[in-house]
Each structure stands twice: as C-alpha cells, then as structure tokens.
Design a protein around this motif. Structure first.
Motif, PDB file in Angstrom:
ATOM      1  N   THR A 148     -16.041  -1.654   4.288  1.00 56.98           N
ATOM      2  CA  THR A 148     -15.329  -0.776   4.034  1.00 56.98           C
ATOM      3  C   THR A 148     -13.976  -1.626   4.845  1.00 56.98           C
ATOM      4  O   THR A 148     -12.726  -1.181   3.982  1.00 56.98           O
ATOM      5  N   LYS A 149     -13.780  -1.863   5.847  1.00 61.33           N
ATOM      6  CA  LYS A 149     -12.685  -2.583   6.595  1.00 61.33           C
ATOM      7  C   LYS A 149     -12.030  -3.455   5.555  1.00 61.33           C
ATOM      8  O   LYS A 149     -10.919  -3.479   5.394  1.00 61.33           O
ATOM      9  N   ASP A 150     -12.716  -4.351   5.106  1.00 63.15           N
ATOM     10  CA  ASP A 150     -12.083  -5.470   3.894  1.00 63.15           C
ATOM     11  C   ASP A 150     -11.397  -4.768   2.912  1.00 63.15           C
ATOM     12  O   ASP A 150     -10.342  -5.118   2.330  1.00 63.15           O
ATOM     13  N   TYR A 151     -12.241  -3.673   2.271  1.00 58.46           N
ATOM     14  CA  TYR A 151     -11.860  -3.129   1.151  1.00 58.46           C
ATOM     15  C   TYR A 151     -10.428  -2.153   1.263  1.00 58.46           C
ATOM     16  O   TYR A 151      -9.577  -2.696   0.508  1.00 58.46           O
ATOM     17  N   TYR A 152     -10.414  -1.688   2.370  1.00 58.96           N
ATOM     18  CA  TYR A 152      -9.175  -0.786   2.608  1.00 58.96           C
ATOM     19  C   TYR A 152      -7.956  -1.523   2.970  1.00 58.96           C
ATOM     20  O   TYR A 152      -6.775  -1.231   2.981  1.00 58.96           O
ATOM     21  N   THR A 153      -8.322  -2.622   3.896  1.00 62.44           N
ATOM     22  CA  THR A 153      -7.279  -3.463   4.324  1.00 62.44           C
ATOM     23  C   THR A 153      -6.514  -4.074   3.196  1.00 62.44           C
ATOM     24  O   THR A 153      -5.344  -4.326   2.883  1.00 62.44           O
ATOM     25  N   ASN A 154      -7.330  -4.819   2.232  1.00 59.71           N
ATOM     26  CA  ASN A 154      -6.787  -5.046   0.896  1.00 59.71           C
ATOM     27  C   ASN A 154      -6.155  -4.094  -0.051  1.00 59.71           C
ATOM     28  O   ASN A 154      -4.913  -4.410  -0.416  1.00 59.71           O
ATOM     29  N   GLU A 155      -6.782  -2.948  -0.065  1.00 57.72           N
ATOM     30  CA  GLU A 155      -6.067  -2.010  -0.984  1.00 57.72           C
ATOM     31  C   GLU A 155      -4.892  -1.567  -0.619  1.00 57.72           C
ATOM     32  O   GLU A 155      -3.828  -1.506  -1.207  1.00 57.72           O
ATOM     33  N   SER A 156      -4.816  -1.230   0.793  1.00 59.22           N
ATOM     34  CA  SER A 156      -3.865  -0.540   1.359  1.00 59.22           C
ATOM     35  C   SER A 156      -2.599  -1.564   1.470  1.00 59.22           C
ATOM     36  O   SER A 156      -1.335  -1.120   1.130  1.00 59.22           O
ATOM     37  N   ARG A 157      -2.706  -2.735   1.578  1.00 59.19           N
ATOM     38  CA  ARG A 157      -1.635  -3.720   1.537  1.00 59.19           C
ATOM     39  C   ARG A 157      -1.217  -3.900   0.122  1.00 59.19           C
ATOM     40  O   ARG A 157      -0.131  -4.016  -0.034  1.00 59.19           O
ATOM     41  N   THR A 203     -12.905   3.151  11.359  1.00 58.89           N
ATOM     42  CA  THR A 203     -12.653   1.745  10.535  1.00 58.89           C
ATOM     43  C   THR A 203     -11.546   2.237   9.428  1.00 58.89           C
ATOM     44  O   THR A 203     -10.752   1.218   9.404  1.00 58.89           O
ATOM     45  N   CYS A 204     -11.699   3.263   9.017  1.00 57.02           N
ATOM     46  CA  CYS A 204     -10.930   3.715   7.898  1.00 57.02           C
ATOM     47  C   CYS A 204      -9.295   3.863   8.505  1.00 57.02           C
ATOM     48  O   CYS A 204      -8.026   3.595   8.025  1.00 57.02           O
ATOM     49  N   ASN A 205      -9.361   4.566   9.591  1.00 55.96           N
ATOM     50  CA  ASN A 205      -8.050   4.941  10.401  1.00 55.96           C
ATOM     51  C   ASN A 205      -7.282   3.446  10.736  1.00 55.96           C
ATOM     52  O   ASN A 205      -6.176   3.595  10.671  1.00 55.96           O
ATOM     53  N   GLU A 206      -8.197   2.593  11.092  1.00 58.83           N
ATOM     54  CA  GLU A 206      -7.816   1.440  11.659  1.00 58.83           C
ATOM     55  C   GLU A 206      -6.766   0.414  10.352  1.00 58.83           C
ATOM     56  O   GLU A 206      -5.872   0.083  10.408  1.00 58.83           O
ATOM     57  N   ALA A 207      -7.816   0.591   9.268  1.00 61.12           N
ATOM     58  CA  ALA A 207      -7.009  -0.155   8.066  1.00 61.12           C
ATOM     59  C   ALA A 207      -6.042   0.531   7.404  1.00 61.12           C
ATOM     60  O   ALA A 207      -5.281   0.044   6.960  1.00 61.12           O
ATOM     61  N   LEU A 208      -6.233   2.060   7.117  1.00 59.56           N
ATOM     62  CA  LEU A 208      -5.201   2.751   6.523  1.00 59.56           C
ATOM     63  C   LEU A 208      -4.060   3.185   7.151  1.00 59.56           C
ATOM     64  O   LEU A 208      -3.035   3.254   6.709  1.00 59.56           O
ATOM     65  N   ILE A 209      -4.332   3.534   8.537  1.00 54.41           N
ATOM     66  CA  ILE A 209      -3.215   4.087   9.371  1.00 54.41           C
ATOM     67  C   ILE A 209      -2.537   3.228  10.369  1.00 54.41           C
ATOM     68  O   ILE A 209      -1.374   2.872  10.542  1.00 54.41           O
ATOM     69  N   LYS A 229      -1.976   8.797  -0.526  1.00 51.81           N
ATOM     70  CA  LYS A 229      -3.215   7.813  -1.141  1.00 51.81           C
ATOM     71  C   LYS A 229      -4.266   7.890   0.138  1.00 51.81           C
ATOM     72  O   LYS A 229      -5.402   7.900  -0.169  1.00 51.81           O
ATOM     73  N   ALA A 230      -3.628   7.626   1.295  1.00 51.44           N
ATOM     74  CA  ALA A 230      -4.582   7.394   2.474  1.00 51.44           C
ATOM     75  C   ALA A 230      -5.147   8.586   2.807  1.00 51.44           C
ATOM     76  O   ALA A 230      -6.243   8.562   3.254  1.00 51.44           O
ATOM     77  N   GLU A 231      -4.468   9.746   2.567  1.00 42.74           N
ATOM     78  CA  GLU A 231      -5.058  10.824   2.940  1.00 42.74           C
ATOM     79  C   GLU A 231      -6.397  11.460   2.013  1.00 42.74           C
ATOM     80  O   GLU A 231      -7.339  11.954   2.489  1.00 42.74           O
ATOM     81  N   ALA A 232      -6.007  10.849   0.613  1.00 44.65           N
ATOM     82  CA  ALA A 232      -7.304  11.031  -0.324  1.00 44.65           C
ATOM     83  C   ALA A 232      -8.501  10.190  -0.050  1.00 44.65           C
ATOM     84  O   ALA A 232      -9.651  10.708  -0.223  1.00 44.65           O
ATOM     85  N   ARG A 233      -8.127   8.786   0.249  1.00 40.86           N
ATOM     86  CA  ARG A 233      -9.032   7.871   0.756  1.00 40.86           C
ATOM     87  C   ARG A 233      -9.948   8.559   2.021  1.00 40.86           C
ATOM     88  O   ARG A 233     -11.232   8.223   2.039  1.00 40.86           O
ATOM     89  N   LEU A 234      -9.258   8.841   3.124  1.00 36.66           N
ATOM     90  CA  LEU A 234      -9.861   9.492   4.005  1.00 36.66           C
ATOM     91  C   LEU A 234     -10.999  10.603   3.807  1.00 36.66           C
ATOM     92  O   LEU A 234     -12.077  10.666   4.360  1.00 36.66           O
ATOM     93  N   GLU A 235     -10.595  11.544   3.056  1.00 37.41           N
ATOM     94  CA  GLU A 235     -11.284  12.772   2.547  1.00 37.41           C
ATOM     95  C   GLU A 235     -12.520  12.123   1.746  1.00 37.41           C
ATOM     96  O   GLU A 235     -13.708  12.635   1.937  1.00 37.41           O
ATOM     97  N   GLU A 236     -12.247  11.099   0.820  1.00 31.03           N
ATOM     98  CA  GLU A 236     -13.359  10.633   0.162  1.00 31.03           C
ATOM     99  C   GLU A 236     -14.491  10.023   1.162  1.00 31.03           C
ATOM    100  O   GLU A 236     -15.728  10.369   0.986  1.00 31.03           O
TER     101      GLU A 236
END
Length: 772
Positions: free
Chosen positions: A235-244, A285-291, A258-265
């Motif tokens: 999850t960390k790898d996926y969102y790190t790459n996608e958010s970048r 993990t999501c908060n770290e990668a996305l925010i 986008k980040a709001e939608a991903r966190l809800e998902e």
C-alpha cells in the motif's frame, strides 16, 4: 511357538494398533478427500468405536496379583496407545498436505487463490468432521496431556490447522500474498475483482493464529505477519508512486480531492474484505504516503485558498492535515496572521474617514471581520478549539491595537460603550426587541476581546446613569439584559454599581408617588399653593458616576419652591441625609404662550439652566448678558453653551447678531419663532462638553487604576508576608489582567508609593515585606 506369541503383550498391542490404524486411515482419507459423498452412520459409529476401544484397551503387561502396580501400568498403556494414535494421525495429515502442495504448484495468481480457498474449505470441513470422530481421543488423552502441561499437543481440529500451517501454508503464503496484492492493485486501478476471494484468504490467515501457550485461544500473529505486513508495504509503495505522479500533473486542489477519495476507499476496503485490526496501520500508512509526504505543498496552498475564500477546499485541507501529527500548526499560525491583517485593514478604512466616524461604523467593521472568520472556522475547520484560539488571538490584536487606537490606546472600549449607548437610548431608529437583543450579543462578542474592560465599564456606567436620569432608555428589559451579559462575562463586582443604580431608580419611583400624595394634601389645606409639576430622583453617592456641578446657580422662584417642598418631604422621611442637587442633569419643559400666531403653543424641552434663562423673559422683553449672569449666578462656561443653543434655534434674538456670550450682548424673545414640530428639544449637549466629559472619564480611570493596583499589591503582600519583587509584579499582572493590561512601570510606581506610606518595605536580595 503359538504359546510364546500369545504371551507377548507388546506384540499384540502393535498388531492391534496396526490393524486399527489401517481401518481408521482408510476412513480418515475418505473424509479428507470424499467428504461430499458423506459417511454412512454405520461407518461413522465404527470409526468412533474403534478410536474409543483403542484408547481404552489395556494391552500392556499386567498381572492380576500385582495390585496397585498393575493399575499404574494399565494407565501408562492407555497413555502410550493414545499418543501413538495421535502421532499416526499427524503423520497422515503431513503426507496428505504434501500432495496438496504438489498440486498447488501448477497454479498461479487468481487460479492459485481459487485453489487455496477451495482446498482450505475442503480441509477445514474435514477437520471438523475428524474432530467429531476422534472426540474420545480429545476428551481423554489430549485433555490429560494438556492439563499436565505438555507442549505441542492440540485437539484434533487444531492439529489439522497446525499441520496446514507448518506443512502447506508456509510453503505457499508468499505466492498467495503476491496474488492477493496483484488483485488489490487491480481494484485500486479501477478494475472489478472478486472481493470474496481476498476475504476468504484473510479469514484463513486469521484462523491459523494459535496461542502457543494456550491452544484454546487464538491470536492474530499469523495474519499480522503474513498478510498485514506485506499488505501495508504494498500500500505504501502504491500510494507513494501514484501521489508523486498525480501531484506533478495536477493542481493542489485536485490532488486533495484525489487523496480524500483514496483515503475513503481504503477505509471502505477494511469493511469489505480486510480484518478490522488493520485499520489503524493502514490509515497511518496512507496518511504518510498521501499527506505527510506532500504536507509542505498543501500548506503552501493554504494562503491562496484563504485569500480567495475557498471554504470547501479549506475544509478539505483541514481534514487531510488533521490526520497527521502537528499537521495543522502552521495553518493556525497563518490563519491568525491573515485574520489580524484583515481586521487592521478594515479599521484602517474606517479611520480614513477622519475622527468623526460613528461608533457603529467602527464596531460593525470589527464584527464583520469576526463574523466572517468565525463562520470559516465553524465550516472549514470544524469549530476546532485551536483555530478558535487563533481567531481570538487575531481579534484581540486588531480590536486593541489598530489605527484608531494609535493616538489613544483605550479608544476601542470607549467607542464600544458609545455604540451600546446609541442602541439602548430611545431614538428614531430603535430596533425591535429581538433585533436589539441580537445587537447586544454582538456587542459582547467585541467586548470579549477588549483588554481595557475597566475603560468600557467607566464609560458605560456614565452613559447608563444619563439614560436612567433622563429616562431615555429604550426599555428596562434591554438594560437588564446588557447588565446580566456583563455580569456573566466579568462577575458580580464588575456590575454591582450598575445594578444599584437600577435599584435607586425604582426607589425614586416609589418616593415620587409618596411625594405626590404629600403634595396633594398640602394643596387641599392651602388651595392657593401652586408648585410646578415635578419628579425627583435620589441617587446614592457611592454608586452613581456623577459629580456635583462646579458652578453656583440661583434657581428660578418656580423651581426653588418645588425644591424646597421636596426637601421638606425628604427630610421628614430621612432625617440627617444631605441632598446635593445636580442642576447640570436636571431638565424641564416650558410652554411658549407668547407666540400669538401659534394655535397650539410650542413646548420647549430644555436644561434647567436654559429654563432659568428663558423664565427671565416673563418679566422683561430684553436682557443684557450681564443681567442674565447676575440673576442666575451661572459661570461664563455654563451660560455660553446654554444660551448659544437658544440663539441657534431662533428662540432668542441676539444683538449684535453674532450672539457671543459677553457683556454688552443683549437678548430678546423671537416673537416670530416658527418650527414644524410643536415639541422642540433644545437640551443638546455641545460637542466641546462631550469632549471634556470624555477627558474627565479618562482621568477618573487613571485614578481608579492606581487605587486598584495598590489594593491588589497590599492584598498579595498581606497574604504572603514576604515576596520577591519580580514575583509580586507577576502576581499583580495575573490578578489585574481581566480588568486591564497593567504596565510594569505603573506597578513599580505604586509599589514605591506604598513603601512611602509604610505598607511594605524593601529587604535584601530584592525582597519585599508586608508591614503589619
């Protein structure tokens, strides 16, 4: 030979074990591989009985004559046979799972998941069935072993799970998780997947968590190690790459969406097929990668959103940054600076109008900024207490330290008190009851931020006194409501005198009723007695912020007669009390009967001094300034404003026409006076007098502050006896700051003043002591 075989118990036991296991293995295998075909009742009972008989047979060497020893050996024999049956069942499961493992090697990805889930279902169903078949083994041998503290012994169902974990699961778990993660990635990319497959895998991993110290309990260790850990890393790898990638190609606002939608998902994903235990780590993990990784970028956009009043986007940013540690601190600092700047700019616009702006304009400017950003805090920042604090800090700053306050630091409380006076005084544009209450609430909003609350109190009490004396309050209810609000904000002591003023007014009403009865009786006894219709107010010296006039005054005979009558009445009620007449606050009405062209005579509302001047013209058509001054005994400073208003209103004609109040100027009644109104108010306070009054109020405030500081210093020292100078200053500030922000230099001056009065003395090491 046959006899030798018959006498060898160990060989007989071995034969029984082999034959029994051969029978059991065949049927266990049927359960494991053909459970869907079922097991008939005869076979079921046969297997159950075989296990029972085998576990209870006592084939060990015994002797009928060995007594207790034989009994002990028989138990050991049963124990040994149970252990061998348990071992054989375990060996069978190991062999069976090796075949399953070989079969799994031909599957990958989703096919492997399908295989794993199918085999798991088949295997656990069989395990439950076998657990029933070997129930006697569980109840006796397994239970006894566990009770005796033996490790690695489990009931038959748990034995199946342990074997699955050791002989199959550990060999395939990495491939299974790879397949699961690929499936989850597909879903994150928008593809539709079979979510139930992942849920089944999760349930399987959870079921394999066994407590090594207590086989009856389960843990999440297996799930956490083999599912949760790789899932979190992926999850960390996926969102790190996608958010970048997303940030590089889109605006910050779009990224927040986008980040709001991903966190809800991800939150929903837990409910759909993950174990609830993963929620905390997954969100972190999501908060770290996305925010967290993009927090600087988000914060840099905050000012832009504030400037453009993008409330919805600000709310989105708040929700995102509130998920990470210290994520909102920089926002609060910027918000405070922004509100302060907006408030100062609003006041600057008001001050640009010059010094003659209305108090309402000033207060409305302050309220407009507060209301705007209070609403923003409530909507965008969820009314969070820290943002409320930032708003309060900003408001306190621009309310007390703005362009209007540059020349006079206490201008804000003075203007607020004047605005309150305008609202609570009868006027042409009086608000209705509900509107007025709302406006008073808004006054208290600004009042909360006022630092010099004693200044407000002093101005407010003086204005309240005038409203009460002149009966010009819009309503008693409104006055009471305002006082109760001030009491709630600052305590009983702050409003004590205000409430006493109200009591005096009520007492005066009752007193006037009694005086009217008294006067009516005198008229009955003496019908020729004529006294002007008058009302009186008795104001307690210690509670009313009013001073006796500093000019002598000889009231007209009509007034003097009424005053004398009331004084006698009052003395009869309260012997020994002294009445001081506040002529400067008295007023009356006088009818102009001299204008013959007017069918309904004009009525002039005048001050007592104006009344005294006009009544002189009952006996003379023309009077010189010197004559007026001589008869009334008034000073030049008092006559000048009173007579100038009469001339300006054309009630009197001056000669020469400039009407300056100096000897040589003569005044006469204007018989041609005309006005659209029948009742004309001439009792107007000149602006010069208002200015002097304001200056006097400020002087009183300074004197009160000095006395308050000294009282607080003495109170502290009386309680402490000895105290360091610096600590005394700190305590004084803490105790006085709710009334006004004291200057350290003023505190030091008052400490010195108390030393001169021998209340305190200085000791060594900068210490002060109280002198009893």
């Amino acid at each position: 030979m046959a006899s030798a075989t018959a006498t060898n118990p160990a060989m007989r036991a071995r034969d029984d074990l082999d034959s029994t296991w051969t029978y059991l293995e065949k049927n266990v295998n049927n359960v494991m591989t053909k459970l869907q075909e079922g097991l008939d009742m005869k076979t079921y009972m046969g297997v159950y009985t075989a296990v029972h008989n085998f576990c209870t047979s006592q084939k060990a060497a015994t002797s009928q004559n060995q007594g207790q020893v034989a009994l002990s050996q028989s138990h050991r024999g049963a124990h040994l046979l149970g252990e061998e049956l348990y071992t054989l069942l375990g060996d069978y499961l190991t062999a069976h799972l090796k075949e399953v493992l070989v079969a799994s090697e031909s599957h990958s990805d989703e096919a492997l998941l399908t295989f794993y889930i199918r085999e798991w279902k088949r295997y656990t169903d069989a395990a439950k069935y076998n657990n029933h078949l070997f129930r006697y083994l569980n109840r006796h041998w397994v239970k006894r072993e566990i009770d005796e503290g033996k490790k690695n012994v489990y009931d038959v169902y748990t034995l199946h799970l342990v074997k699955w974990k050791d002989d199959f699961f550990k060999a395939v778990e990495s491939k299974v998780m790879e397949a699961v993660l690929r499936l989850v990635e597909k879903q994150r990319n928008g593809e539709t997947i079979d979510q139930m497959q992942i849920k089944a895998i999760v349930d399987s991993f959870v079921s394999l968590g066994l407590d090594e110290l207590d086989s009856t309990k389960s843990t999440l260790d297996v799930y956490r190690m083999y599912f949760e850990r790789p899932f979190i890393l992926a999850t960390k790898d996926y969102y790190t790459n996608e958010s970048r990638r997303f940030v590089a190609e889109n605006s910050v606002v779009e990224y927040m969406k986008k980040a709001e939608a991903r966190l809800e998902e991800e939150k929903e994903r837990v409910g759909l097929y993950l174990h609830p235990d993963i929620m905390k780590k997954l969100m972190e993990t999501c908060n770290e990668a996305l925010i967290s990784a993009h927090s600087v970028l988000l914060r840099d956009e905050f000012q832009v959103l504030l400037d453009n009043e993008r409330t919805e986007d600000l709310a989105r940013m708040y929700k995102l940054l509130s998920r990470i540690k210290d994520g909102l601190d920089p926002l609060r600092t910027r918000f405070e600076a922004h509100v302060r700047k907006a408030g100062l700019a609003a006041v600057e616009k008001v001050s640009a109008q010059g010094d003659n702006f209305e108090p309402k304009v000033y207060v409305d400017a302050l309220l407009e900024i507060h209301t705007k950003y209070q609403q923003l805090v409530n909507v965008a920042f969820n009314g969070e207490s820290e943002f409320v604090r930032s708003l309060d800090n900003a408001c306190q700053e621009f309310v007390n330290h703005n362009q209007v306050c540059k020349t006079n630091s206490t201008r804000s409380p003075e203007l607020l008190a004047k605005y309150a006076d305008q609202l609570l005084k009868k006027g042409a544009k009086a608000a209705d009851e509900s509107e007025l209450e709302e406006l008073l609430v808004q006054i208290m909003v600004v009042f909360k931020y006022i630092e010099d609350k004693d200044v407000f109190q002093k101005f407010y009490s003086r204005m309240l006194a005038k409203r009460l004396v002149h009966t010009s309050s819009v309503s008693d209810d409104a006055e009471t409501s305002m006082i109760s609000k001030l009491k709630e904000a600052c305590g009983y002591e702050y409003t004590n005198k205000l409430q006493r003023m109200f009591q005096d007014v009520q007492i005066s009403k009752d007193l006037n009723i009694a005086y009217k009865d008294f006067n009516d009786k005198l008229i009955e006894d003496n019908p020729d007695r004529k006294i002007v219709d008058s009302t009186f107010q008795i104001l307690g010296t210690g509670f009313w912020p009013l001073n006796a006039p500093n000019t002598p005054f000889a009231p007209p005979a009509e007034i003097a007669k009424a005053v004398d009558s009331f004084s006698k009445f009052y003395d009869s009620k309260h012997n020994g009390r002294k009445l001081t007449w506040l002529w400067n606050l008295c007023k009356g009405e006088i009818r102009a009967n001299y204008i013959k062209s007017q069918k309904v005579p004009y009525t002039f509302q005048v001050s007592t001094y104006q009344l005294a001047i006009l009544l002189l013209f009952n006996d003379a058509d023309k009077l010189d300034y010197s004559d007026i001054k001589e008869i009334t005994k008034l000073t030049d400073e008092t006559i000048e404003p009173a007579i100038s208003i009469l001339c300006k209103a054309r009630v009197l004609n001056a000669s020469p026409e400039d009407g300056k109040a100096v000897p040589g100027t003569s005044y006469s009644l204007n018989y041609n006076f005309k006005n659209k109104k029948v009742k004309i108010n001439l009792n107007i306070t000149p602006k010069t007098e208002q200015k002097v009054e304001s200056e006097d109020t400020h002087k009183t405030i300074e004197e009160d502050r000095k006395l308050l500081l000294q009282a607080v210093i003495v109170r502290i020292m009386k309680g402490r006896k000895k105290l360091k100078h610096v600590h005394l200053v700190e305590e004084v500030i803490n105790q006085v700051r709710n009334r006004f922000p004291p200057k350290i230099s003023d505190i030091k001056k008052n400490i010195d003043a108390l030393m001169e009065k021998d209340y305190i003395e200085r000791l060594d090491n900068d210490e002060l002591a109280y002198i009893a």
